[in-house]
Write a protein that holds these residues in place. Structure first.
Motif, short mmCIF file in Angstrom:
data_model
loop_
_atom_site.label_atom_id
_atom_site.label_comp_id
_atom_site.label_asym_id
_atom_site.label_seq_id
_atom_site.Cartn_x
_atom_site.Cartn_y
_atom_site.Cartn_z
N VAL A 102 0.84 -1.20 0.00
CA VAL A 102 0.00 0.00 0.00
C VAL A 102 0.88 1.25 0.00
O VAL A 102 0.64 2.21 -0.76
CB VAL A 102 -0.95 -0.03 1.22
CG1 VAL A 102 -1.58 1.34 1.45
CG2 VAL A 102 -2.03 -1.08 1.03
N TRP A 142 -9.11 -8.15 -2.44
CA TRP A 142 -7.80 -7.57 -2.15
C TRP A 142 -7.66 -6.23 -2.88
O TRP A 142 -7.11 -5.27 -2.33
CB TRP A 142 -6.67 -8.52 -2.57
CG TRP A 142 -6.42 -9.62 -1.58
CD1 TRP A 142 -6.66 -10.95 -1.74
CD2 TRP A 142 -5.90 -9.47 -0.26
NE1 TRP A 142 -6.33 -11.65 -0.61
CE2 TRP A 142 -5.85 -10.77 0.31
CE3 TRP A 142 -5.48 -8.39 0.51
CZ2 TRP A 142 -5.39 -11.00 1.61
CZ3 TRP A 142 -5.01 -8.62 1.80
CH2 TRP A 142 -4.97 -9.90 2.35
N ALA A 171 -9.34 -3.75 -0.89
CA ALA A 171 -8.55 -3.39 0.30
C ALA A 171 -7.40 -2.46 -0.08
O ALA A 171 -7.09 -1.50 0.64
CB ALA A 171 -8.02 -4.65 0.98
N GLN A 224 -8.77 0.99 -0.67
CA GLN A 224 -9.02 1.70 0.59
C GLN A 224 -7.72 2.18 1.22
O GLN A 224 -7.62 3.30 1.71
CB GLN A 224 -9.75 0.78 1.57
CG GLN A 224 -11.20 0.53 1.19
CD GLN A 224 -11.84 -0.56 2.04
OE1 GLN A 224 -11.18 -1.17 2.88
NE2 GLN A 224 -13.11 -0.80 1.81
N GLY A 225 -6.71 1.29 1.20
CA GLY A 225 -5.44 1.62 1.85
C GLY A 225 -4.72 2.75 1.14
O GLY A 225 -4.17 3.65 1.78
N GLU A 233 -4.29 4.85 10.63
CA GLU A 233 -4.08 4.00 9.46
C GLU A 233 -3.62 2.59 9.86
O GLU A 233 -3.95 1.61 9.20
CB GLU A 233 -3.05 4.65 8.55
CG GLU A 233 -2.93 4.00 7.20
CD GLU A 233 -1.93 4.76 6.33
OE1 GLU A 233 -1.94 6.00 6.35
OE2 GLU A 233 -1.13 4.09 5.66
N THR A 240 -5.63 -0.37 8.15
CA THR A 240 -4.99 -1.29 7.20
C THR A 240 -5.02 -2.72 7.72
O THR A 240 -5.27 -3.66 6.97
CB THR A 240 -3.53 -0.85 6.95
OG1 THR A 240 -3.54 0.50 6.49
CG2 THR A 240 -2.86 -1.74 5.91
N ALA A 249 -8.48 -4.07 7.23
CA ALA A 249 -8.72 -4.33 5.80
C ALA A 249 -8.01 -5.61 5.37
O ALA A 249 -8.55 -6.41 4.60
CB ALA A 249 -8.23 -3.15 4.97
N TRP A 250 -6.80 -5.80 5.87
CA TRP A 250 -6.05 -7.03 5.56
C TRP A 250 -6.81 -8.25 6.08
O TRP A 250 -6.97 -9.24 5.36
CB TRP A 250 -4.65 -6.98 6.21
CG TRP A 250 -3.88 -8.24 6.00
CD1 TRP A 250 -3.15 -8.59 4.91
CD2 TRP A 250 -3.77 -9.35 6.90
NE1 TRP A 250 -2.59 -9.84 5.07
CE2 TRP A 250 -2.96 -10.33 6.29
CE3 TRP A 250 -4.28 -9.61 8.18
CZ2 TRP A 250 -2.64 -11.54 6.90
CZ3 TRP A 250 -3.98 -10.83 8.79
CH2 TRP A 250 -3.16 -11.77 8.16
N ALA A 261 -9.90 -9.01 3.91
CA ALA A 261 -9.53 -9.57 2.60
C ALA A 261 -9.01 -11.00 2.77
O ALA A 261 -9.32 -11.89 1.96
CB ALA A 261 -8.48 -8.69 1.93
#
Lengths: 764, 214
Positions: free
Chosen positions: A552, A590, A593, A596-597, B36, B40, B43-44, B47
């Motif tokens: 990211v 993914w 994601a 978003q990141g 963040e 993050t 989010a990881w 996913a």
């Protein structure tokens, strides 16, 4: 024996081996001993190495000659005499049951089903189960063409088993292991009547039952808690059978007029389905666990036969486990002398009861019967001959070509590229532009590259060399997609304008871009390595949150005006289309994601790689709109959706023409044809089936079926085998032409010079 | 096991001292730094959940990726995702996220499970050495967390730590259920069924006093 049996209950129990893959005889004996303490129990097997024979649960043992040398009529008469004398017979081996059911004149004391009942529970169809709330996992006869078998395995993501009609199953994961399993199983069990069945992920369970003359006496459920490496039960839990299964089972047993024990093995899938794998016509090896859980099934058979009332078996628990322990070998039946090893890999026998020998004898008897009846030796079916290929071969005047010769098949090629051209006009999702990428590495032949360009495809290139060839072939830079681990090799001038997309192969590649300047491209991104395919050497792995955060951060470092994309390629024919679709679903999540990141939209998605042509046509093309819509739902600003079919475009477009140099007949009756082509002309020969074509009697080209023949190459290498499991024409002669199809992708681009007396590369 | 209409409040069948230390505890939840790092990490996780679990059965991948071990609380998303091991509270909290991401209605489950008394010193030693609180472990019993899927008034309890579905008939031996509360700390009065047993959400109950063994 005969007179003894008249005075007391006498039971003969065959199949008493107790190893990691045990037979049920010992468990049946222990259950009978508890129910009828004074019964005379006789252990029967076909080698003193059958370990249960040495258990003290048996009053006596009856060791037979091995199945391969036994005089079957003599043994049949001996068993009949035992039964006529008043004894009972509990068979613990499927094949012995099969033999007994057709051999014994009177089955009343043998606790075995009728031949018709046995037929109805035969694998893989298990037709008797059609009335039960169980489904049969998809299967295919191994006698189908290799082309069909390969398609079946791909369809099920190479989560498949090769199984014998009675015993044994081997898990296979690719075409070489499939062919190995087929050969091994066929050799061991002496039959080609194997089948391939999809694997079912779930919990293994079974139901053991006993029935007498069609009356279900009792049944019990068992769930495996642990198992051996062979998948055999090691520990489990016994419970009542679900009422929803008992009543239909009772009806089926009545219809079959079943007598004896049985075991239904099934897998409870994660989706809740019950998948019947096997119906064994005998008790399972864990039967004694059912007895000490309150269900002594062997004893109930004896009671049903009118031999008195069983003593109560005490309840000891509904869970069980196995142990390994040592017992003394009977002094009267010592183990055979230790043999000097002939082969260091063969230590001990996996089948001390000799079932493979009996299987071969039964199979051989069947084959003799068919020969006597005028039936020919079976050959596996031939695949279908595509009409365009027939036309191409006729036009090419194959018999006049010098050989070996790779042949471009123009009509076949036109048909392939027309498919993607049609898809481009017929498939759409609002706001998302669809594109197809022609993988230059699959076959850079100018004719195919021109067809790709003409069909509106993009060029997918993995090196500077391929990039320059694509540009030279007429692709403008904006119709080129660059990826791969060595994009900068070999160094050369940059294109005049921006490429459509470029994807770094690793975080290191991307970092180098940031240091040295990335390629000029509308979209820049990084290749994803799906976490379920973490063995892949390509792409950035997201197996840890740290790696994800690093990726990211890298994408965030791009200039704000740079549009970003992601890229995922994995050979669909390695994991099968269904699993590829699963991976695709994870990839778009993914991508979400990442979006978003990074805090900016993913505008381009490039997916594909390694599609088998039939799968691409049947599985990918019809689903394209759905795939694009799913991506667009998660990535609202998606603008370009690229699909790279990989070898699906080129594979059918070329064939290899070869000439027979020598025809050899082996001792086993197979034919081996030596041809002037070699593995260097067909490097993918071991990895997927190639259809082979020969002249029919009428002069037309026809696909050859499967059999025990081989096509071997001209090179002095053991691995130079172009096709196995083939049925070559009986009329095959030196000088005949054969055509090996499906040779247009990596068979062409990876072909190499070998055995021609030349070397391509300059050597200093 | 004999099906019964309703489970008995735990106070009627267990000495209060045996379970009271844990009775007031709320189900574990992961904390978020509102930065963040945790965004993050979450989010990881989501996913990964899509990649590793197709939505059938339970998300067994969580305990495979994060084996059971000590966690220090409060536990933040970013720390949890980097952890080599996490405790049952983290397992349960992550599993609730996993189910919810698949659109499955899920509620927290708290349990008191029987344990070997002589294991206490091992639990205390291991957790203390990692700077984590060992208060969850008692002598002969331990506090544990799981979660339950809820559909049409029926629950199924998924124990992420052992990656299996629990049954209220697990009454004997190690990890058997001495007390259970489904739905967290707030008693809503809603009654659900767990494999034939009726349970009021938010109330501690014991299957031991009402369901026959075996």
């Amino acid at each position: 024996m005969r007179s003894e049996a008249k005075h007391r209950l006498t039971c003969y129990l065959s199949g008493v081996h107790s190893g990691p893959n045990p037979s049920p005889g010992l468990g049946v004996a222990q259950s009978l001993r508890q129910a009828f303490p004074h019964a005379r129990l006789v252990g029967v097997d076909y080698s003193v190495e059958s370990s249960g024979l040495h258990s003290d649960v048996f009053d006596d043992i009856w060791v037979q000659r091995p199945w391969k040398e036994m005089r079957l009529p003599v043994y049949q008469a001996a068993i009949q005499e035992v039964l006529d004398g008043g004894a009972f017979w509990f068979s613990g081996q499927d094949l012995e049951v099969e033999w007994l059911t057709t051999s014994l004149a009177d089955r009343s004391r043998a606790f075995i089903p009728s031949p018709e009942a046995l037929r109805q529970v035969g694998k893989p169809t298990i037709s008797a189960a059609s009335k039960l709330p169980l489904s049969i996992p998809d299967f295919i006869s191994a006698e189908r063409s290799d082309w069909d078998l390969h398609a079946f395995c791909r369809e099920h993501g190479w989560r498949v088993w090769v199984k014998g009609p009675n015993y044994e199953a081997m898990r296979v994961r690719d075409w070489p292991s499939f062919r190995h399993a087929r050969t091994v199983m066929s050799d061991i069990w002496g039959t080609d009547q194997l089948f391939v069945q999809r694997h079912v992920l779930g919990i293994e369970e079974s139901v053991a039952l006993c029935a007498y003359q069609g009356e279900l006496l009792d049944c019990v459920h068992m769930r495996k808690h642990s198992q051996t490496h062979e998948g055999k039960t090691w520990a489990g839990q016994v419970s009542e059978v679900d009422a929803a299964l008992v009543e239909p089972l009772r009806e089926v047993i009545a219809d079959l007029e079943w007598t004896g024990g049985a075991e239904l093995e099934f897998v409870r899938g994660n989706d809740g389905t019950l998948n019947l794998i096997d119906w064994n016509p005998r008790f399972p090896a864990w039967i004694h666990a059912a007895s000490f859980a309150g269900h002594n099934l062997p004893a109930k058979l004896i009671e049903a036969a009118g031999m008195g009332t069983a003593a109560l078996t005490p309840f000891l628990g509904n869970q069980f486990t196995r142990i390994v322990t040592e017992i003394p070998v009977r002094g009267t039946h010592p183990l055979p002398a230790v043999r000097d090893p002939l082969d260091e890999w063969k230590v001990g026998s996996k089948h001390p009861s000799g079932m493979p020998d009996l299987a071969r004898r039964l199979s051989s008897a069947l084959a003799d019967g068919k020969k006597a009846g005028g039936e020919e030796q079976k050959r596996r079916a031939a695949p279908t001959m595509p009409a365009a290929l027939q036309w191409d071969l006729n036009e090419a005047l194959v018999d006049e070509l010098p050989t070996p010769r790779r042949l471009l098949l123009p009509r076949t090629a036109q048909e392939r590229f027309a498919r993607v051209e049609h898809a481009l006009t017929s498939q759409s999702v609002s706001g998302v532009e669809l594109g197809f990428g022609y993988s230059m590495k699959t076959n850079p032949h100018p004719s195919l590259v021109a067809l790709a360009e003409g069909a509106g495809m993009f060029a997918e290139v993995i090196s500077g060399a391929e990039l320059r060839q694509a540009l030279a072939s007429g692709f403008p830079p904006e119709r080129v997609i660059l990826n791969g681990p060595a994009q900068q090799w070999p160094a050369g001038p940059a294109p005049d304008s921006a490429l459509m997309a470029a994807f770094a192969d690793s975080p290191q590649s991307f970092a180098r871009w940031l240091r040295e300047g990335p390629p000029a491209a509308r979209y820049l991104g990084i290749r994803l390595r799906p976490v379920t395919l973490d063995s892949s050497r390509f792409g950035t792995s997201f197996g840890s949150p740290k790696r994800f955060a690093e990726t990211v951060a890298l994408l965030k470092s791009l200039p704000p005006e740079q549009e970003i994309g992601t890229h995922f390629h994995f050979a669909s024919d390695v994991i099968g289309p269904a699993r590829w679709m699963e991976v695709y679903e994870s990839v778009i999540h993914w991508a979400e994601a990442i979006q978003q990141g990074v805090g900016r939209p993913i505008r381009c998605l490039d997916v594909g790689g390694g599609w088998f042509p039939d799968d691409f046509d049947r599985e990918m093309l019809p689903r394209l709109e759905g795939l694009m819509a799913a991506a667009a739902a998660l990535l609202p600003e998606l603008a370009h959706f690229f699909v790279e079919p990989g070898k699906a475009m080129a594979q059918p477009t070329m064939a290899l023409v070869t000439t027979v140099l020598e025809v050899r007949r082996t001792r086993e009756g197979a034919t081996e044809a030596v041809v002037d082509a070699a593995i260097s002309d067909l490097p993918m020969a071991p990895f997927y089936p190639h259809r082979v074509y020969g002249h029919s009697a009428g002069g037309e080209w026809e696909a050859l079926g499967g059999g025990g023949d081989r096509l071997v190459g001209r090179i002095c290498m053991e691995t130079d085998i172009l096709a196995s499991d083939l049925a070559l024409p009986d009329s095959l002669e030196v000088g005949d032409r054969l055509v090996i199809g499906d040779a247009g992708a990596y068979d062409a681009s990876m072909a190499y010079n070998f055995g021609r007396g030349i070397l391509d590369d300059a050597c200093c | 096991m004999t099906p019964v209409a309703e489970m008995t409040p735990v106070t009627e069948v267990m000495p209060a001292a045996e379970w009271a230390p844990w009775a007031a505890w709320a189900p574990s939840t992961l904390s978020h730094h509102d930065r963040e790092c945790c965004t993050t990490a979450r989010a990881w996780f989501l996913a990964m959940n899509r990649s590793m679990w197709r939505g059938h059965g339970g998300p067994a991948w969580i305990a495979q990726r994060f084996p059971w071990g000590p966690s220090r609380w409060p536990l933040y998303w970013c720390d949890a995702m980097e952890a080599e091991e996490v405790d049952c509270g983290a397992h349960a909290a992550l599993t609730i996220e996993a189910f919810q991401a698949r659109g499955i209605h899920v509620v927290p489950v708290q349990l008191v499970q029987r344990q070997e008394p002589h294991h206490l010193l091992h639990f205390h030693g291991r957790w203390s050495a990692d700077g984590a609180s060992p208060d969850w472990a008692g002598e002969g019993a331990a506090y544990h967390e799981a979660c339950a899927t809820l559909l049409d008034g029926r629950v199924e309890v998924w124990d992420a730590t052992v990656s299996s579905w629990l049954s209220p008939d697990q009454l004997r031996g190690v990890r058997s259920i001495a007390a259970v509360r489904i739905g967290g700390t707030i008693a809503t009065g809603e009654v659900v069924t767990w494999r034939g047993l009726e349970i009021s959400l938010g109330e501690w109950v014991s299957p031991a006093g009402v369901a026959g063994e075996g």
